[in-house]
Design a protein around this motif. Structure first.
Motif, short mmCIF file in Angstrom:
data_model
loop_
_atom_site.label_atom_id
_atom_site.label_comp_id
_atom_site.label_asym_id
_atom_site.label_seq_id
_atom_site.Cartn_x
_atom_site.Cartn_y
_atom_site.Cartn_z
N GLY A 12 -10.09 -0.18 -1.72
CA GLY A 12 -9.11 -1.04 -1.07
C GLY A 12 -8.14 -0.32 -0.15
N ASN A 13 -8.31 0.99 0.03
CA ASN A 13 -7.44 1.72 0.94
C ASN A 13 -7.87 1.47 2.38
OD1 ASN A 13 -9.61 3.35 -0.28
ND2 ASN A 13 -9.11 4.81 1.30
N GLN A 14 -6.92 1.20 3.22
CA GLN A 14 -7.22 0.87 4.61
C GLN A 14 -6.94 2.01 5.58
OE1 GLN A 14 -8.76 -2.04 5.39
NE2 GLN A 14 -8.82 -2.24 3.18
N SER A 15 -6.21 3.04 5.17
CA SER A 15 -5.80 4.05 6.13
C SER A 15 -6.58 5.36 6.04
CB SER A 15 -4.30 4.34 5.99
OG SER A 15 -4.01 4.83 4.70
N GLU A 45 -1.17 19.32 -9.43
CA GLU A 45 -2.47 18.72 -9.71
C GLU A 45 -2.31 17.37 -10.41
OE1 GLU A 45 -6.74 20.24 -11.43
OE2 GLU A 45 -4.92 21.16 -12.22
N LYS A 46 -1.36 17.23 -11.30
CA LYS A 46 -1.17 15.96 -12.01
C LYS A 46 -0.79 14.83 -11.05
CE LYS A 46 3.65 16.44 -13.32
NZ LYS A 46 4.60 16.38 -14.41
N THR A 47 -0.08 15.15 -9.97
CA THR A 47 0.27 14.14 -8.97
C THR A 47 -0.97 13.69 -8.21
OG1 THR A 47 2.46 15.13 -8.75
CG2 THR A 47 1.77 13.61 -7.01
N VAL A 48 -1.87 14.62 -7.93
CA VAL A 48 -3.13 14.27 -7.27
C VAL A 48 -3.96 13.35 -8.17
CG1 VAL A 48 -5.29 15.16 -6.31
CG2 VAL A 48 -3.14 16.38 -5.90
N PHE A 49 -4.01 13.66 -9.46
CA PHE A 49 -4.74 12.79 -10.39
C PHE A 49 -4.11 11.40 -10.45
CE2 PHE A 49 -6.26 16.78 -12.67
CZ PHE A 49 -7.54 16.68 -12.18
N GLN A 50 -2.79 11.34 -10.45
CA GLN A 50 -2.11 10.04 -10.45
C GLN A 50 -2.47 9.25 -9.20
OE1 GLN A 50 1.92 11.41 -10.86
NE2 GLN A 50 1.92 11.13 -13.08
N PHE A 51 -2.54 9.94 -8.08
CA PHE A 51 -2.92 9.31 -6.81
C PHE A 51 -4.35 8.78 -6.89
CE2 PHE A 51 -4.55 10.02 -2.37
CZ PHE A 51 -3.95 8.91 -1.81
N ILE A 52 -5.25 9.59 -7.40
CA ILE A 52 -6.66 9.21 -7.47
C ILE A 52 -6.86 7.98 -8.35
CG2 ILE A 52 -8.92 9.94 -8.36
CD1 ILE A 52 -8.20 12.77 -7.32
N ILE A 53 -6.17 7.90 -9.47
CA ILE A 53 -6.36 6.76 -10.36
C ILE A 53 -5.47 5.57 -10.02
CG2 ILE A 53 -7.20 8.21 -12.24
CD1 ILE A 53 -4.48 7.74 -13.62
N SER A 54 -4.57 5.74 -9.07
CA SER A 54 -3.68 4.66 -8.67
C SER A 54 -4.48 3.47 -8.14
CB SER A 54 -2.73 5.15 -7.58
OG SER A 54 -2.02 4.09 -7.01
N THR A 55 -4.08 2.27 -8.52
CA THR A 55 -4.75 1.07 -8.03
C THR A 55 -4.25 0.67 -6.64
OG1 THR A 55 -3.17 -0.33 -9.18
CG2 THR A 55 -5.23 0.18 -10.32
N LYS A 57 -3.29 2.90 -3.65
CA LYS A 57 -3.14 4.21 -3.02
C LYS A 57 -2.23 4.18 -1.79
CE LYS A 57 -7.46 5.86 -4.91
NZ LYS A 57 -7.20 5.11 -6.11
N GLU A 58 -2.24 3.09 -1.05
CA GLU A 58 -1.38 2.96 0.12
C GLU A 58 0.09 3.02 -0.29
OE1 GLU A 58 -2.73 2.96 3.10
OE2 GLU A 58 -4.80 2.55 2.55
N ALA A 59 0.44 2.32 -1.37
CA ALA A 59 1.82 2.34 -1.87
C ALA A 59 2.18 3.73 -2.40
CB ALA A 59 2.02 1.30 -2.96
N PHE A 60 1.24 4.40 -3.04
CA PHE A 60 1.49 5.75 -3.54
C PHE A 60 1.81 6.68 -2.38
CE2 PHE A 60 0.87 9.73 -5.68
CZ PHE A 60 1.07 9.48 -7.03
N LEU A 61 1.05 6.59 -1.30
CA LEU A 61 1.34 7.39 -0.11
C LEU A 61 2.75 7.10 0.40
CD1 LEU A 61 -1.90 7.17 2.05
CD2 LEU A 61 -0.75 9.26 1.33
N LYS A 62 3.06 5.83 0.54
CA LYS A 62 4.35 5.41 1.10
C LYS A 62 5.52 5.79 0.20
CE LYS A 62 6.91 1.29 2.27
NZ LYS A 62 7.09 -0.05 1.80
N ASP A 63 5.36 5.60 -1.09
CA ASP A 63 6.48 5.78 -2.01
C ASP A 63 6.63 7.19 -2.56
OD1 ASP A 63 6.95 3.06 -1.69
OD2 ASP A 63 5.88 2.51 -3.53
N ILE A 64 5.53 7.93 -2.65
CA ILE A 64 5.58 9.26 -3.26
C ILE A 64 5.37 10.38 -2.25
CG2 ILE A 64 4.56 10.78 -5.02
CD1 ILE A 64 5.98 8.31 -6.21
N PHE A 65 4.24 10.37 -1.57
CA PHE A 65 3.92 11.52 -0.72
C PHE A 65 4.81 11.64 0.52
CE2 PHE A 65 -0.34 11.46 -2.87
CZ PHE A 65 -0.16 12.66 -3.52
N TRP A 66 4.94 10.57 1.30
CA TRP A 66 5.71 10.68 2.54
C TRP A 66 7.17 11.10 2.29
CZ3 TRP A 66 2.49 11.58 5.99
CH2 TRP A 66 1.34 10.82 6.21
#
Length: 83
Positions: A12-15, A45-55, A57-66
């Motif tokens: 479901g990731n669009q970007s 590494e644990k943050t990457v795993f959280q990202f991978i299992i996130s339902t 991923k677009e929100a994870f990018l917006k809220d955590i990584f950026w």
């Protein structure tokens, strides 16, 4: 660096289409549909795993990584080298 493809029909990731992570350097890279590549530094590494299992991923990018990680954009030629 190890890479993982993400099929947008499944995830479901669009970007973005692919991520890579270097555990020793704690560096995450994300390959976007628009041929841009961004590198995030000092990602645990644990943050990457959280990202991978996130339902969502677009929100994870917006809220955590950026907002929380230093990042830099690189040329799109890397996308061709990792496929």
């Amino acid at each position: 660096m190890k890479y993982t493809d993400f099929d947008p029909n499944i995830w479901g990731n669009q970007s973005f289409v692919k991520i890579g992570y270097d555990k020793n350097a704690k560096q995450l890279c994300i390959f976007f549909h628009n041929q841009k590549v961004v590198y995030f530094d000092q990602v645990e590494e644990k943050t990457v795993f959280q990202f991978i299992i996130s339902t969502d991923k677009e929100a994870f990018l917006k809220d955590i990584f950026w907002p929380e990680y230093e990042h830099r954009w690189l040329t799109s030629s890397l996308l061709a080298q990792t496929t």
